[in-house]
Design an enzyme around this catalytic site. Structure first.
Site, PDB file in Angstrom:
ATOM      1  N   CYS A   1      -4.747   2.321  -3.736  1.00 42.38           N
ATOM      2  CA  CYS A   1      -3.516   2.939  -3.189  1.00 42.38           C
ATOM      3  C   CYS A   1      -2.347   1.963  -3.209  1.00 42.38           C
ATOM      4  O   CYS A   1      -1.463   2.040  -2.349  1.00 42.38           O
ATOM      5  CB  CYS A   1      -3.715   3.446  -1.760  1.00 42.38           C
ATOM      6  SG  CYS A   1      -4.995   4.668  -1.625  1.00 42.38           S
TER       7      CYS A   1
ATOM      8  N   LYS B   1     -10.339  -0.795  10.697  1.00 44.84           N
ATOM      9  CA  LYS B   1     -10.550  -1.958   9.834  1.00 44.84           C
ATOM     10  C   LYS B   1     -10.917  -3.199  10.643  1.00 44.84           C
ATOM     11  O   LYS B   1     -11.036  -4.288  10.114  1.00 44.84           O
ATOM     12  CB  LYS B   1      -9.284  -2.245   9.018  1.00 44.84           C
ATOM     13  CG  LYS B   1      -8.967  -1.155   7.989  1.00 44.84           C
ATOM     14  CD  LYS B   1      -7.716  -1.501   7.227  1.00 44.84           C
ATOM     15  CE  LYS B   1      -7.172  -0.346   6.420  1.00 44.84           C
ATOM     16  NZ  LYS B   1      -7.963   0.036   5.269  1.00 44.84           N
TER      17      LYS B   1
ATOM     18  N   ASP C   1       3.341  -4.639   7.927  1.00 45.03           N
ATOM     19  CA  ASP C   1       2.084  -3.896   7.852  1.00 45.03           C
ATOM     20  C   ASP C   1       0.939  -4.894   8.040  1.00 45.03           C
ATOM     21  O   ASP C   1       0.655  -5.704   7.150  1.00 45.03           O
ATOM     22  CB  ASP C   1       2.009  -3.216   6.477  1.00 45.03           C
ATOM     23  CG  ASP C   1       0.672  -2.515   6.243  1.00 45.03           C
ATOM     24  OD1 ASP C   1      -0.216  -2.608   7.114  1.00 45.03           O
ATOM     25  OD2 ASP C   1       0.524  -1.900   5.172  1.00 45.03           O
TER      26      ASP C   1
ATOM     27  N   GLN D   1      -4.222  -5.395   6.947  1.00 46.26           N
ATOM     28  CA  GLN D   1      -5.185  -6.337   6.356  1.00 46.26           C
ATOM     29  C   GLN D   1      -5.064  -7.746   6.944  1.00 46.26           C
ATOM     30  O   GLN D   1      -5.644  -8.682   6.414  1.00 46.26           O
ATOM     31  CB  GLN D   1      -4.988  -6.418   4.827  1.00 46.26           C
ATOM     32  CG  GLN D   1      -5.304  -5.134   4.087  1.00 46.26           C
ATOM     33  CD  GLN D   1      -6.788  -4.759   4.119  1.00 46.26           C
ATOM     34  OE1 GLN D   1      -7.667  -5.595   4.313  1.00 46.26           O
ATOM     35  NE2 GLN D   1      -7.065  -3.475   3.950  1.00 46.26           N
TER      36      GLN D   1
ATOM     37  N   HIS E   1       0.878  -1.175   0.000  1.00 49.90           N
ATOM     38  CA  HIS E   1       0.000   0.000   0.000  1.00 49.90           C
ATOM     39  C   HIS E   1       0.917   1.228   0.000  1.00 49.90           C
ATOM     40  O   HIS E   1       2.029   1.187   0.534  1.00 49.90           O
ATOM     41  CB  HIS E   1      -0.826  -0.043   1.284  1.00 49.90           C
ATOM     42  CG  HIS E   1      -1.896   0.997   1.391  1.00 49.90           C
ATOM     43  ND1 HIS E   1      -1.628   2.300   1.717  1.00 49.90           N
ATOM     44  CD2 HIS E   1      -3.237   0.917   1.232  1.00 49.90           C
ATOM     45  CE1 HIS E   1      -2.759   2.988   1.762  1.00 49.90           C
ATOM     46  NE2 HIS E   1      -3.762   2.172   1.459  1.00 49.90           N
TER      47      HIS E   1
END
Ligand code: PMP
Length: 464
Positions: free
Chosen positions: A400, A259, A233, A236, A156
């Site tokens: 993105c 999220k 990261d 997700q 991202h």
């Protein structure tokens, strides 16, 4: 009544939603939730979400962008503002002390959720701020000319632009781990990508654009072997599967609350305890240091050093409530549940003419939570507008994540992303609407509904 609305009503499963009563969870304790959740159908969780009960016809498939919020989270925040709000850290009166205690409890819950210690949890506004934090502090201090920072092509922009900017400033080099044509990560040249020049590996645990889960174990081991630090990261991944920071063996880790059922404006930066003394504060201000008489600073030896000013404590407490809710969910079952949606979506779309699905389909059928696709002759925005008329919310664009869009050669995709409150009926309904769209497009009826514009493919500048 509009014909489209009649069409929408003709899908019988909407009857299911219409019979649900809102607000009935208000008196259910965490304990009873736990007993119910592990055995009950996930589709029943929909009634925990006031927005979804207030919009019974909404099919919300944009969960990778942000999830809806359960009543427990909304109630927690409302109660603070109505009954127990005061700034924390400085006040010595009861209200302030209690709010401060609730903030630290949220830190403990968050730490426990990813198997870290509370001293390793720094509250930030989200994954973006967490990564920028590390780039501007550790990165500024450490990265020098000739150094290498290793990313994957899946990143991202939040995990690309801070490193790109730092590399440009310091004359360092970015290197990228590629993907195979199916979107799975290509580990065949790892030894030549992660070399002794690497100072950092910054990589996603799950791609927001195409759903790939890179096999991080081998990549992280290689980075540590050459002496590089590792940032993962988890924006997700944390909402969808149990993450164990210790097992993952990372130095920095970030994720966003919004999220995973929590409010906006709250996220987590994990910094391994042993590294914290080396890392300068991201911001200077109240509560993070002692200002000595000679104007020198002595930073606090705790996470306070990294949390100058009034922290987003209400949001953090809301995050604690979201974690309480998620702790009642069997994550293995949820993963299977979401993978079933991916399988059905992929198999349904594959039967339709002109559809291209991006990403590792077989992997997604086993443990995915999103599917990205395009339809020949239709822009993703047109597809999204059409779906929106049928109450289906999806995301379009490059998400993105421009590098992977360039590599796989798409300009924009439609992304459907699922969470625990979605149902197979919704997937069926979505596939029905897509089928109808393609039929109508074939007979050109759509020209009257939309000003269809087939966009040219963007000419992508490769970053290396
Ligand atoms: N990384 C990934 C993989 C993401 O999906 C996102 C959000 N789309 C981010 C980072 C940035 O998260 P936020 O906008 O919450 O800071």
């Amino acid at each position: 009544m509009k014909p489209l609305f009649l069409f929408l009503l003709s899908f019988s499963f909407f009857g299911l939603f219409a019979t649900q009563k809102s607000g009935e969870y208000a008196h259910v304790t965490q304990e009873t939730l736990h007993q119910e959740r592990t055995t009950k159908n996930f589709s029943e969780t929909r009634k925990d979400f006031p927005l979804l009960t207030s919009k019974p016809n909404l099919v919300y498939f944009d969960n990778a962008a942000s999830t809806q919020k359960p009543k427990e989270v909304i109630d927690t925040i409302t109660k603070i503002y109505e009954h127990s709000y005061a700034n924390i850290g400085r006040g010595t009166y009861q209200l302030s002390l209690e709010a401060g205690k609730a903030y630290e409890t949220a830190r403990e819950k968050t730490a426990h959720f990813i198997n870290a210690t509370p001293e390793e949890i720094i509250f930030v506004s989200g994954a973006t701020e967490g990564i920028n934090f590390i780039a501007s502090t550790w990165g500024e201090k450490t990265i020098q000319e000739g150094d290498e920072i290793v990313l994957s092509v899946l990143e991202h922009n939040a995990n690309l632009l801070p490193w790109l900017s730092l590399a440009q400033k310091k004359k360092a080099t970015l290197k990228f781990i590629p993907v195979n044509s199916d979107g799975t990560i290509d580990l065949s040249n790892l030894d030549s990508i992660i070399t002794s020049r690497a100072k950092l590996l910054a990589i996603t645990q799950s791609s927001n654009a195409i759903g790939t889960h890179p096999h991080l174990e081998k990549i992280i081991a290689k980075a540590h072997q050459v002496g590089a630090l590792v940032l993962v990261d988890g924006a997700q991944s944390v909402p969808y599967g149990k993450v164990d920071i210790k097992e993952l063996d990372v130095d920095f880790f970030v994720f966003s609350g919004h999220k995973m059922l929590a409010p906006t404006g709250i996220g987590v930066l994990y910094i391994k305890k042993g590294l914290q003394h080396y890392i300068p504060p991201y911001q200077l201000g109240g509560g993070m240091c002692v200002l000595n008489d000679d104007d020198s600073f002595t930073y606090k030896h705790s996470v306070s050093k990294f949390e100058a000013g009034t922290p987003p404590f209400v949001q953090a407490i809301g995050m604690g409530a979201a974690i309480d809710y998620l702790n009642t969910i069997d994550f293995d079952l949820m993963q299977k549940h979401l993978a079933t949606f991916c399988k059905k979506t992929i198999e349904g779309l594959e039967k339709l003419p002109g559809v291209t699905i991006y990403g590792p389909k077989e992997e997604l059928k086993k443990h995915g939570h999103l599917v990205s696709f395009s339809i020949e002759g239709l822009s993703s925005e047109d597809i999204s507008d059409y779906l929106d008329q049928y109450g289906i919310a999806v995301r379009t664009g490059s998400h993105c994540a421009h590098k992977i869009a360039c590599v796989l050669g798409y300009d924009s995709t439609v992304r459907v992303s699922f969470y625990l409150y979605n149902t197979l009926d919704e997937v069926d309904y979505f596939l029905g609407v897509i089928r109808k769209l393609i039929e109508e497009h074939k007979t050109s009826n759509l020209q009257s509904l939309f000003n269809l514009t087939e966009k040219n493919k963007r000419s992508c500048k490769q970053l290396n």
